[in-house]
Design an enzyme around this catalytic site. Structure first.
Site, short mmCIF file in Angstrom:
data_model
loop_
_atom_site.label_atom_id
_atom_site.label_comp_id
_atom_site.label_asym_id
_atom_site.label_seq_id
_atom_site.Cartn_x
_atom_site.Cartn_y
_atom_site.Cartn_z
N SER A 127 109.87 43.52 50.27
CA SER A 127 109.96 44.32 49.22
C SER A 127 111.22 44.71 48.70
CB SER A 127 109.23 45.42 49.72
OG SER A 127 109.21 46.90 48.98
N GLU A 129 111.94 47.43 48.46
CA GLU A 129 112.33 48.77 49.24
C GLU A 129 113.25 48.50 50.48
OE1 GLU A 129 111.18 52.22 49.50
OE2 GLU A 129 110.78 51.92 47.24
N TYR A 151 108.44 52.46 56.07
CA TYR A 151 107.96 51.42 55.39
C TYR A 151 109.22 50.27 55.18
CZ TYR A 151 106.44 48.37 51.51
OH TYR A 151 105.95 47.37 50.82
N1 GDD Z 1 103.07 57.92 44.64
C1 GDD Z 1 103.52 58.91 43.80
N2 GDD Z 1 103.01 60.02 43.72
N3 GDD Z 1 104.85 58.69 43.52
C2 GDD Z 1 105.71 59.50 42.80
C3 GDD Z 1 104.94 60.62 42.24
C4 GDD Z 1 103.59 60.81 42.77
O1 GDD Z 1 102.80 61.92 42.47
N4 GDD Z 1 105.86 61.31 41.40
C5 GDD Z 1 106.75 60.77 41.48
N5 GDD Z 1 106.81 59.46 42.07
C6 GDD Z 1 107.89 58.55 42.16
C7 GDD Z 1 108.18 58.28 43.63
O2 GDD Z 1 108.99 59.12 44.25
C8 GDD Z 1 108.59 56.84 43.50
O3 GDD Z 1 110.31 56.84 43.10
C9 GDD Z 1 108.10 56.06 42.47
O4 GDD Z 1 107.27 57.31 41.63
C10 GDD Z 1 107.23 55.17 42.52
O5 GDD Z 1 106.04 55.64 43.61
P1 GDD Z 1 104.95 54.67 44.11
O6 GDD Z 1 104.00 54.25 42.99
O7 GDD Z 1 104.31 55.40 45.37
O8 GDD Z 1 105.61 53.09 44.60
P2 GDD Z 1 107.11 52.95 45.43
O9 GDD Z 1 108.13 52.53 44.65
O10 GDD Z 1 107.16 53.86 46.36
O11 GDD Z 1 106.39 51.44 46.34
C11 GDD Z 1 105.63 50.50 45.71
O12 GDD Z 1 106.55 49.34 45.28
C12 GDD Z 1 107.18 48.69 46.33
C13 GDD Z 1 108.31 47.73 45.88
O13 GDD Z 1 109.17 48.14 45.41
C14 GDD Z 1 104.77 50.01 46.71
O14 GDD Z 1 103.95 48.95 46.17
C15 GDD Z 1 105.45 49.36 47.72
O15 GDD Z 1 104.33 48.79 48.81
C16 GDD Z 1 106.48 48.04 47.38
O16 GDD Z 1 107.00 47.55 48.72
#
Ligand code: GDD
Length: 349
Positions: A127, A129, A151
């Site tokens: 990822s 991440e 993670y």
């Molecule tokens: N989930 C969530 N909920 N995220 C929020 C919110 C909310 O209400 N508000 C803002 N965000 C912001 C988070 O702080 C983060 O910066 C961004 O939205 C994306 O969050 P997520 O959609 O939860 O995904 P992620 O980037 O943390 O992780 C995803 O992508 C990775 C690859 O870069 C996941 O799919 C991981 O499993 C994957 O590895």
């Protein structure tokens, strides 16, 4: 006929990858947890339409014995390891289970492959991440890792395990360093799906507010269907390697919100509220991937633009809601039939 085994087959990527592999003429096997078999309405909605063509095996990532038995029986040509605790936010709440499941799961799988199917090609879902507090932008396969969550740490460990099994034991083990990839099959806890499902509810008058965390966070967002194609291309190479898969563009959460509300002619400022519960203790920095190597060596390129992605997700959520007042994808559909190839549950919890 080639055989593929997928862990995490019930997830977003697992479902698209299954479709792709079936289309390529593969015999597709999947590992599922017993809870998924007991609750197929809720847990198998993404692969419901594929179930008659899939062969599912019950096993647990936490159990080396159960994975060993499935691999020994299936003898896959390709193994795609997608299963993980993949919600970054949750990894702050329970570091222990995230690290245990993600690191041990990958280790159990690699160790079993080495014993019973050493010629099987292996794909590890790494990822972006892992880059976390990024050292350079855009990031490439050579950018050092600096994960910012349990993670991210678990993915770095999985990446290192994969590389080490390649170098030490000659396994054809490859890692895809994938940036965020979304679709109408995304889980509701991730920000994109949370936004589009709320937009639909608000449009239908079933909700009024959308509570969100950091609107300034930026991500490199692609479509999951494009990204599973990259996974498959990686395993078609003669030499195992690591690849960044990204669009090379970043957009903020706010830009996603603006576009999603614009799709239904609503002003996001009337509905979005800031909620401290959705801010994270540590955020990754600007994640922007350079997928030149994947373009050059795999001939891979994304086909879906950011705007198309947002629109597809909003339209799909509107359609789901108009089909099912409760907004639950499985509510109106007939109960799927699940048959296990073998209930190899030895030691599985
Ligand atoms: N989930 C969530 N909920 N995220 C929020 C919110 C909310 O209400 N508000 C803002 N965000 C912001 C988070 O702080 C983060 O910066 C961004 O939205 C994306 O969050 P997520 O959609 O939860 O995904 P992620 O980037 O943390 O992780 C995803 O992508 C990775 C690859 O870069 C996941 O799919 C991981 O499993 C994957 O590895």
């Amino acid at each position: 006929m080639k055989k593929a085994l997928i862990t995490g087959i019930t997830g977003q990527d697992g479902s698209y990858l299954s479709e792709w592999l079936l289309g390529q003429g593969y015999e597709v096997h999947g590992i599922v947890r017993r809870v998924a078999i007991e609750d197929p309405d809720h847990r198998m909605w993404r692969i419901r339409h594929l179930l008659p063509r899939l062969q599912l095996h019950s096993a647990s990532l936490e159990s080396y014995a159960s994975l060993f038995q499935v691999l020994a029986r299936v003898q896959p040509d390709e193994c795609y390891h997608l299963a993980a605790q993949s919600f970054v936010s949750y990894s702050f709440e329970d570091e222990f289970s995230t690290l245990n499941t993600n690191i041990n799961g990958t280790h159990h799988l690699l160790a079993s492959l080495k014993e019973v199917a050493p010629r099987c090609r292996f794909y590890f879902a790494a990822s972006s991440e892992m880059f976390g507090k990024v050292r350079e932008t855009p990031q490439t396969e050579a950018t050092p890792f600096h994960p910012r969550s349990a993670y991210g740490i678990s993915k770095v460990a999985g990446f290192d395990l994969t590389r080490n099994y390649r170098e030490a034991y000659g396994l054809k083990a490859t890692s895809g360093i994938l940036y965020n990839h979304e679709s109408p099959r995304r889980g509701y806890e991730f920000v994109t799906r949370k936004i589009t499902s709320h937009v639909a509810k608000i449009k239908f008058g079933l909700a009024d507010k959308l509570p969100l965390g950091n609107l300034e966070a930026k991500r490199d967002w692609g479509h999951a269907r494009d990204y599973v194609r990259a996974m498959w291309l990686m395993l078609q190479q003669d030499q195992p390697d690591d690849y960044v898969v990204a669009t090379g563009q970043t957009w903020s959460v706010q830009q996603f919100v603006e576009l999603a509300f614009a799709c239904v002619d609503l002003d996001w400022r009337d509905h979005v509220v800031s909620d401290p519960r959705f801010f994270r203790p540590a955020e990754v920095h600007l994640l922007l991937g350079d997928a030149s190597k994947a373009r050059r060596q795999l001939g891979w390129a994304p086909s879906c633009s950011f705007q198309e992605l947002v629109e597809e997700m909003v339209v799909d959520d509107l359609e789901r809601l108009s089909d099912s007042p409760a907004g639950r994808p499985a509510a109106a559909a007939p109960r799927p039939t699940v048959s296990l190839v073998a209930a190899m549950d030895a030691g599985a919890r």
